[in-house]
Design a protein around this motif. Structure first.
Motif, PDB file in Angstrom:
ATOM      1  N   VAL A 235      -8.299  17.198   5.612  1.00 35.38           N
ATOM      2  CA  VAL A 235      -9.712  16.901   5.857  1.00 35.38           C
ATOM      3  C   VAL A 235     -10.061  15.593   5.154  1.00 35.38           C
ATOM      4  N   ARG A 236     -10.709  14.699   5.875  1.00 31.80           N
ATOM      5  CA  ARG A 236     -11.061  13.407   5.296  1.00 31.80           C
ATOM      6  C   ARG A 236     -12.258  13.546   4.364  1.00 31.80           C
ATOM      7  N   THR A 237     -12.110  13.031   3.160  1.00 32.97           N
ATOM      8  CA  THR A 237     -13.169  13.121   2.164  1.00 32.97           C
ATOM      9  C   THR A 237     -14.297  12.159   2.495  1.00 32.97           C
ATOM     10  N   GLU A 238     -15.537  12.635   2.410  1.00 29.45           N
ATOM     11  CA  GLU A 238     -16.694  11.786   2.670  1.00 29.45           C
ATOM     12  C   GLU A 238     -16.807  10.708   1.593  1.00 29.45           C
ATOM     13  N   GLY A 239     -17.325   9.567   1.991  1.00 26.85           N
ATOM     14  CA  GLY A 239     -17.522   8.470   1.039  1.00 26.85           C
ATOM     15  C   GLY A 239     -16.280   7.646   0.796  1.00 26.85           C
ATOM     16  N   TYR A 240     -15.234   7.931   1.579  1.00 28.73           N
ATOM     17  CA  TYR A 240     -13.977   7.198   1.432  1.00 28.73           C
ATOM     18  C   TYR A 240     -13.776   6.253   2.617  1.00 28.73           C
ATOM     19  N   GLY A 241     -13.028   5.215   2.363  1.00 25.92           N
ATOM     20  CA  GLY A 241     -12.531   4.337   3.419  1.00 25.92           C
ATOM     21  C   GLY A 241     -11.008   4.366   3.381  1.00 25.92           C
ATOM     22  N   GLU A 242     -10.381   3.399   4.044  1.00 22.04           N
ATOM     23  CA  GLU A 242      -8.924   3.405   4.104  1.00 22.04           C
ATOM     24  C   GLU A 242      -8.364   1.996   3.954  1.00 22.04           C
ATOM     25  N   LEU A 243      -7.326   1.871   3.137  1.00 18.15           N
ATOM     26  CA  LEU A 243      -6.557   0.634   3.066  1.00 18.15           C
ATOM     27  C   LEU A 243      -5.406   0.745   4.056  1.00 18.15           C
ATOM     28  N   VAL A 244      -5.339  -0.200   4.989  1.00 19.61           N
ATOM     29  CA  VAL A 244      -4.242  -0.282   5.957  1.00 19.61           C
ATOM     30  C   VAL A 244      -3.474  -1.559   5.635  1.00 19.61           C
ATOM     31  N   LEU A 245      -2.341  -1.388   4.958  1.00 20.69           N
ATOM     32  CA  LEU A 245      -1.579  -2.535   4.451  1.00 20.69           C
ATOM     33  C   LEU A 245      -0.252  -2.641   5.181  1.00 20.69           C
ATOM     34  N   PHE A 246      -0.010  -3.801   5.782  1.00 24.04           N
ATOM     35  CA  PHE A 246       1.278  -4.090   6.404  1.00 24.04           C
ATOM     36  C   PHE A 246       2.108  -4.914   5.427  1.00 24.04           C
ATOM     37  N   TYR A 247       3.252  -4.369   5.065  1.00 23.84           N
ATOM     38  CA  TYR A 247       4.153  -5.073   4.156  1.00 23.84           C
ATOM     39  C   TYR A 247       5.321  -5.628   4.967  1.00 23.84           C
ATOM     40  N   GLU A 248       5.452  -6.957   4.948  1.00 20.46           N
ATOM     41  CA  GLU A 248       6.502  -7.650   5.693  1.00 20.46           C
ATOM     42  C   GLU A 248       7.518  -8.194   4.695  1.00 20.46           C
ATOM     43  N   THR A 249       8.792  -7.953   4.949  1.00 18.88           N
ATOM     44  CA  THR A 249       9.800  -8.308   3.965  1.00 18.88           C
ATOM     45  C   THR A 249      10.945  -9.108   4.586  1.00 18.88           C
ATOM     46  N   GLY A 250      11.374 -10.152   3.860  1.00 18.34           N
ATOM     47  CA  GLY A 250      12.541 -10.929   4.261  1.00 18.34           C
ATOM     48  C   GLY A 250      12.339 -11.748   5.519  1.00 18.34           C
ATOM     49  N   LYS A 454     -17.084   2.455   3.192  1.00 19.18           N
ATOM     50  CA  LYS A 454     -17.178   3.853   3.592  1.00 19.18           C
ATOM     51  C   LYS A 454     -16.857   4.023   5.077  1.00 19.18           C
ATOM     52  N   ASN A 455     -15.927   4.934   5.356  1.00 18.36           N
ATOM     53  CA  ASN A 455     -15.552   5.306   6.727  1.00 18.36           C
ATOM     54  C   ASN A 455     -15.023   4.131   7.553  1.00 18.36           C
ATOM     55  N   GLU A 456     -14.471   3.122   6.875  1.00 15.40           N
ATOM     56  CA  GLU A 456     -13.918   1.955   7.572  1.00 15.40           C
ATOM     57  C   GLU A 456     -12.531   1.631   7.009  1.00 15.40           C
ATOM     58  N   PRO A 457     -11.679   1.026   7.859  1.00 16.13           N
ATOM     59  CA  PRO A 457     -10.399   0.567   7.339  1.00 16.13           C
ATOM     60  C   PRO A 457     -10.511  -0.870   6.833  1.00 16.13           C
ATOM     61  N   THR A 458      -9.735  -1.191   5.823  1.00 19.15           N
ATOM     62  CA  THR A 458      -9.571  -2.567   5.360  1.00 19.15           C
ATOM     63  C   THR A 458      -8.131  -2.967   5.677  1.00 19.15           C
ATOM     64  N   PHE A 459      -7.970  -3.978   6.532  1.00 14.34           N
ATOM     65  CA  PHE A 459      -6.640  -4.405   6.970  1.00 14.34           C
ATOM     66  C   PHE A 459      -6.145  -5.569   6.109  1.00 14.34           C
ATOM     67  N   LEU A 460      -4.928  -5.447   5.617  1.00 16.10           N
ATOM     68  CA  LEU A 460      -4.289  -6.520   4.861  1.00 16.10           C
ATOM     69  C   LEU A 460      -2.815  -6.580   5.254  1.00 16.10           C
ATOM     70  N   ASN A 461      -2.233  -7.766   5.120  1.00 15.77           N
ATOM     71  CA  ASN A 461      -0.777  -7.852   5.194  1.00 15.77           C
ATOM     72  C   ASN A 461      -0.262  -8.638   4.004  1.00 15.77           C
ATOM     73  N   TYR A 462       0.914  -8.268   3.552  1.00 16.14           N
ATOM     74  CA  TYR A 462       1.537  -8.901   2.384  1.00 16.14           C
ATOM     75  C   TYR A 462       2.987  -9.172   2.751  1.00 16.14           C
ATOM     76  N   ARG A 463       3.460 -10.376   2.407  1.00 19.58           N
ATOM     77  CA  ARG A 463       4.831 -10.790   2.760  1.00 19.58           C
ATOM     78  C   ARG A 463       5.618 -11.150   1.505  1.00 19.58           C
ATOM     79  N   SER A 464       6.833 -10.607   1.414  1.00 21.28           N
ATOM     80  CA  SER A 464       7.790 -11.093   0.430  1.00 21.28           C
ATOM     81  C   SER A 464       8.954 -11.693   1.209  1.00 21.28           C
ATOM     82  N   PHE A 465       9.528 -12.761   0.692  1.00 23.73           N
ATOM     83  CA  PHE A 465      10.520 -13.517   1.456  1.00 23.73           C
ATOM     84  C   PHE A 465      11.946 -13.338   0.940  1.00 23.73           C
ATOM     85  N   GLU A 466      12.128 -12.612  -0.140  1.00 27.18           N
ATOM     86  CA  GLU A 466      13.475 -12.444  -0.696  1.00 27.18           C
ATOM     87  C   GLU A 466      14.295 -11.438   0.121  1.00 27.18           C
TER      88      GLU A 466
END
Length: 466
Positions: A235-250, A454-466
């Motif tokens: 069950v999704r907790t009220e008052g929460y949002g969501e972090l949607v993080l794409f991790y790109e590597t190499g 609240k009740n929204e996603p936050t989209f981010l992407n992070y890249r490491s190149f090693e």
């Protein structure tokens, strides 16, 4: 003589294939050093052709990492337009490819490359706070996938599951629940279709999302089906949002040129009209050895190849306060690249050998004429020398023009992970921990001031190149 007339054309094409350009190692170094602006400037300075598809792919992605999102979209949109046009191939370039190299054929990009172009354009629009155009991009990606499926019943769906999953997340966050449900159903099918080749299983959260959306949409049969397959979502907790993080590597491994040698035997007999069938005979001799007494000629060909080059970091976990999350592999770009090339290797090899045989016929025609004239009672020694030189020149040009087509989008990541975390609305510091496959110990990075609504996603992407 026809062969002599053809020779200048071959030489010119050979020279045209040797034009200069940017060095990918310089771009890699700048990105690894955290200097995408330097990589972007280098690309612009060194590229002689700003309408070249690989250049546009590279520029679009490097501009994305330089936070120049509009420039990134401009380059990637232009790349998509060129890619569409190149599906209608030039007859003249197709004909030239039969004589010289696949490099003169139009490079339209691989299917998975075109889909990943949509991924970065979606991210660009999200960073520009343009949700509507991000959704438009999702629909464009959906249409492209459907086009591939309708065009090819054996379409492997590489990258299609990832794009459909991302589209489903975006549609749901925008309140377009029916579109979200359809996209996630498609993602499920695409992931399952590609899993045996890519090794990427259906992301766990995708199944949970299907249960949740079937329930919200009032689809009891679908809800029951997905409950059995994926279990009941939390069950999704009220008052929460969501972090949607794409991790790109190499980096995705680049194609390289592999040289193969096929023996033509003294007992072989073929002409141009039987060249295709004889090419199959030669391909069947791959890896076999023959005594020198049986050999007439060694046919050298070059084909593209890829070897695995996994990055140092192959996983991610995150922590924000007392909330923890783990990244799930959602796209294995290396596997897509290797399997795509593997699926076409037979056709590439057969076409390359047939093309090399055409050049060999030109060489044999020259040397045969030279041998015939040497057998005459009165030999014109000057002509004999010229014919011998011409025969050698044809052989050299045959080798020089036989280059493999190693074009690709080389700044793409090796793998993409997705990390989803439910967080209280507010501003957070998110601590990232990266898994090191060399067991040197974990590496850490912090994302400061991550805003969760609240009740929204936050989209981010992070890249490491090693």
């Amino acid at each position: 003589m026809q062969t002599v007339k053809l020779l200048p054309f071959i030489v010119l094409l050979c020279l045209s294939l040797g034009c200069g350009g940017y060095n990918m190692e310089e771009i890699y170094k700048s990105l690894e050093a955290g200097k995408p602006e330097a990589a972007l400037n280098y690309l612009d300075e060194k590229s002689p052709d700003k309408e070249n598809l690989p250049f546009l792919f590279e520029r679009g992605l490097v501009a994305h990492y330089a936070d120049r999102y509009q420039e990134s979209n401009t380059a990637l949109s232009r790349a998509e337009s060129i890619s569409e046009d190149l599906y209608t191939r030039s007859i003249s370039k197709e004909a030239a490819a039969l004589v010289t190299s696949d490099l003169v054929r139009p490079y339209a990009g691989e299917r998975y490359e075109r889909l990943l172009s949509h991924y970065y354009r979606i991210l660009n629009y999200l960073y520009l706070n343009d949700i509507e155009d991000a959704l438009v991009e999702c629909r464009r990606a959906t249409r492209l996938i459907r086009y591939y499926i309708n065009e090819d019943e054996d379409y492997d769906c590489f990258g299609a599951g990832f794009l459909a999953y991302l589209s489903g997340i975006l549609f749901e966050s925008s309140g377009e629940l029916n579109d979200a449900f359809i996209s996630l159903q498609q993602a499920e099918a695409y992931y399952e279709r590609a899993a045996s080749e890519t090794g990427v299983d259906l992301p766990e959260n995708l199944g949970i999302s299907l249960v949740r959306l079937a329930r919200r949409l009032g689809f009891p049969e679908e809800e029951s089906l997905y409950l059995r397959k994926y279990g009941d979502p939390h069950v999704r907790t009220e008052g929460y949002g969501e972090l949607v993080l794409f991790y790109e590597t190499g980096f995705v491994p680049p194609k390289y040129e592999e040289t193969l040698t096929f023996p033509i035997l003294k007992s072989d007999s073929f002409e141009d009209d039987t060249r295709s069938s004889f090419a199959r005979t030669l391909v069947s001799r791959r890896g076999k050895s023959f005594s020198e007494t049986k050999l007439e000629y060694l046919l050298h060909v070059a084909i593209p190849a890829i070897r695995s080059n996994r990055p140092r970091f192959t996983g991610i976990t995150a922590e924000a306060g007392d909330v923890e999350g783990r990244g799930i592999l959602v796209a294995d770009v290396e596997a897509m690249a290797i399997e795509t090339l593997k699926s076409r290797e037979g056709g590439i090899l057969l076409r390359t050998v047939a093309r090399a045989l055409l050049k060999y016929l030109a060489y044999r025609q020259v040397t045969k004429k030279s041998d015939d004239e040497n057998g005459e009672e009165e030999v014109d020694h000057t002509k004999e020398i010229l014919m011998d030189l011409l025969g050698r020149a044809v052989n050299v040009v045959n080798i020089a023009t036989e280059h493999a087509d190693t074009r690709s989008w080389q700044t793409l990541p090796n793998q993409i992970f997705l990390l989803r975390m439910r967080l209280p609305a507010g501003t957070h510091t998110v601590k990232l921990e990266f898994s090191d496959r060399f067991k040197r110990g974990p590496e850490f990075e912090s994302l400061e001031d991550v805003v969760i609504r609240k009740n929204e996603p936050t989209f981010l992407n992070y890249r490491s190149f090693e």
